[in-house]
Design an enzyme around this catalytic site. Structure first.
Site, PDB file in Angstrom:
ATOM      1  N   HIS A 116       0.765  -1.248   0.000  1.00 30.28           N
ATOM      2  CA  HIS A 116       0.000   0.000   0.000  1.00 30.28           C
ATOM      3  C   HIS A 116       0.794   1.295   0.000  1.00 30.28           C
ATOM      4  CE1 HIS A 116      -3.554  -2.403   0.447  1.00 30.28           C
ATOM      5  NE2 HIS A 116      -3.096  -2.945   1.560  1.00 30.28           N
ATOM      6  N   HIS A 141      -2.964  -2.890   8.163  1.00 29.34           N
ATOM      7  CA  HIS A 141      -4.079  -3.167   7.254  1.00 29.34           C
ATOM      8  C   HIS A 141      -4.701  -1.859   6.785  1.00 29.34           C
ATOM      9  CE1 HIS A 141      -7.763  -4.873   5.627  1.00 29.34           C
ATOM     10  NE2 HIS A 141      -8.475  -4.148   6.468  1.00 29.34           N
TER      11      HIS A 141
END
EC number: 4.6.1.18
Length: 158
Positions: A42, A153
């Protein structure tokens, strides 16, 4: 009676199949901590086209990942978000370790559009400026010691 039993058994098998697919999406390569895997998946300080960028993720998986979001910021900036107020994770209400970014960041959303053969994954790219919500946990021994709490996350973008 037999067709109903047969149909219900197929439904149960399909459900287990779908659950195993969902669980497999949560698996990280063993050589990485959750924070390291978060960073690989990410964090991208310089935007790249999705087809190129996704190669770094797909090399650790037996298939093309269907979608992914890259935040165009630094790992340190996301670590700072972990210091924001805890909130319930929007996508998993049983977790309270999420944190809202408070500021928008540029990001790229990647969506699988081409063949699903691992050697030839093709993606479309969508650029946006959005807020994001991350889940954070205490660092793993493999994580940088200067960060006691790290992102693990990407829960959602808003």
């Amino acid at each position: 009676m037999v067709p109903k039993l047969f149909t219900s058994q197929i439904c149960v098998l399909l459900l287990f199949g779908l659950l195993s697919v969902e669980v497999s999406l949560q698996v990280k390569p063993q050589q990485f901590s959750w924070a390291q895997w978060f960073s690989i998946q990410h964090i991208q300080t310089t935007p790249l086209h999705c087809t190129s960028a996704m190669r770094a993720i797909n090399r650790y998986q037996p298939r093309c990942k269907n979608q992914n979001t890259f935040l165009h910021t630094t790992f340190a900036n996301v670590v700072n978000v972990c210091g924001n107020t805890n909130i319930t994770c929007p996508r998993n209400a049983s977790l309270n370790n999420c944190h809202h970014s408070g500021v928008q960041v540029p990001l790229t959303y990647c969506n699988l559009t081409g063949p699903q053969t691992i050697s030839n994954c093709v993606y479309s790219s969508t650029q946006a400026n959005m807020f994001y919500v991350v889940a954070c946990d205490n660092r793993d021994p493999r994580d940088p010691p200067q960060y006691p709490v790290v992102p693990v996350h990407l829960d959602t973008t808003i």
